[in-house]
Motif scaffolding. Structure first.
Motif, short mmCIF file in Angstrom:
data_model
loop_
_atom_site.label_atom_id
_atom_site.label_comp_id
_atom_site.label_asym_id
_atom_site.label_seq_id
_atom_site.Cartn_x
_atom_site.Cartn_y
_atom_site.Cartn_z
N VAL A 15 0.85 -1.20 0.00
CA VAL A 15 0.00 0.00 0.00
C VAL A 15 0.88 1.24 0.00
CG1 VAL A 15 -1.59 1.33 1.45
CG2 VAL A 15 -1.93 -1.12 1.21
N MET A 63 -3.65 -4.87 -0.54
CA MET A 63 -2.96 -4.23 -1.66
C MET A 63 -3.88 -3.12 -2.17
SD MET A 63 -1.74 -5.94 -5.27
CE MET A 63 -0.95 -7.33 -4.58
N ASP A 64 -3.31 -1.97 -2.53
CA ASP A 64 -4.13 -0.90 -3.10
C ASP A 64 -3.79 -0.74 -4.59
OD1 ASP A 64 -1.69 0.34 -3.10
OD2 ASP A 64 -2.31 2.11 -1.98
N SER A 65 -4.27 0.34 -5.20
CA SER A 65 -4.03 0.52 -6.63
C SER A 65 -2.55 0.73 -6.93
CB SER A 65 -4.86 1.69 -7.17
OG SER A 65 -4.47 2.89 -6.57
N SER A 66 -1.78 1.27 -5.97
CA SER A 66 -0.33 1.43 -6.17
C SER A 66 0.33 0.06 -6.25
CB SER A 66 0.30 2.23 -5.03
OG SER A 66 -0.34 3.46 -4.88
N GLY A 90 -0.53 -1.51 -9.43
CA GLY A 90 0.24 -0.86 -10.49
C GLY A 90 1.64 -1.44 -10.61
#
Lengths: 142, 114
Positions: free
Chosen positions: B21, B56-59, B62
């Motif tokens: 994150v 987990m996030d969008s980063s 990515g």
């Protein structure tokens, strides 16, 4: 008379991404206290981190002289989160759909999509510098 | 967040522990980029062991999508090992389930490269 319980928590953070982890701690505690189920807690947690990232990184450009504010309004039946930044805003329709085949392998651009997928309502106000997100204790879709 | 890098033959394995994150994801990106650079154009075969990643996030997404794209460019592959329910639902939500091969054991993941 069935009066509604309301609790308002206000958090104002300088715009540094390291404080995302503090935000994570605060929202995790709120969600546990509200007794959301585990999956919903994970979804709301993710949406708040995404909204925080947008406000701090994209809105305020990590300028520590600018603040990102987070208002958590806790009610019996729902949690409302209002995130405000000091940036110049954006138009939601200008952000590409990350699910389109040509965008699937892009390394960014999924934040808004995840927020919208994880929350029951997401409303953009003031040119996108205010984002209001709602999660109901009982999904409105049931 | 902790990342342990190890090799089994020509396969690179990254054991990741913690939440992928925000700024935490930069460390993973740097390690993956170094591995690609050290391969000097040769195919990289990489396993991302996510057994100890709870969130987990969008980063984070990515970083693993960028790894997939860079590694594939040189005819290599990156696969996911031991993904839990949270990460699985995130990958499904982001429509990345058709992109990443996923395995439940390290032996299966390694065998998939040959």
């Amino acid at each position: 008379m069935g009066e509604k319980t309301q609790l308002r928590i206000f958090l104002s953070l300088p715009s540094t991404m390291q404080l995302i982890y503090l935000l994570d701690t605060v929202i995790s505690d709120i969600l546990r206290e509200m007794n959301f189920d585990e999956e919903t807690q994970e979804h709301v947690n993710l949406a708040v981190i995404e909204a925080g990232t947008n406000a701090i990184k994209h809105g305020n450009k990590e300028d520590t002289n600018k603040t990102a504010t987070f208002e958590f309004l806790i009610e019996d039946d729902k949690l409302t989160i209002v995130v405000t930044d000091e940036g110049s805003g954006f138009q939601r329709e200008d952000v590409a759909n990350p699910l389109e085949p040509e965008n699937l392998l892009k390394s960014s651009g999924r934040g808004l999509f995840l927020m919208e997928a994880c929350m029951d309502e997401v409303i953009y106000e003031a040119e996108g510098t205010i984002v209001k997100m709602v999660k109901y204790k009982q999904s409105p879709n049931l | 967040m902790q990342i342990n890098l190890r090799h089994k033959g020509s396969v690179t394995i990254l054991d990741i522990e913690g939440n992928l994150v925000g700024p935490n994801t930069i460390a993973l990106k740097n390690i993956i980029d170094n591995q690609i650079q050290e391969a000097n154009g040769e195919p990289v075969f990489m396993i991302l062991n996510l057994e100890r990643v709870q969130m987990m996030d969008s980063s984070g997404l990515g970083v693993i999508v960028a790894a997939y794209a860079s590694i594939r460019r040189n005819n290599g592959r990156v696969v996911l090992l031991n993904i839990g329910g949270n990460i699985r639902s995130l990958i499904v939500m982001a429509k990345l389930v058709t992109i990443f091969d996923r395995y439940d054991t390290e032996a299966e993941a390694i065998a998939s490269f040959f």
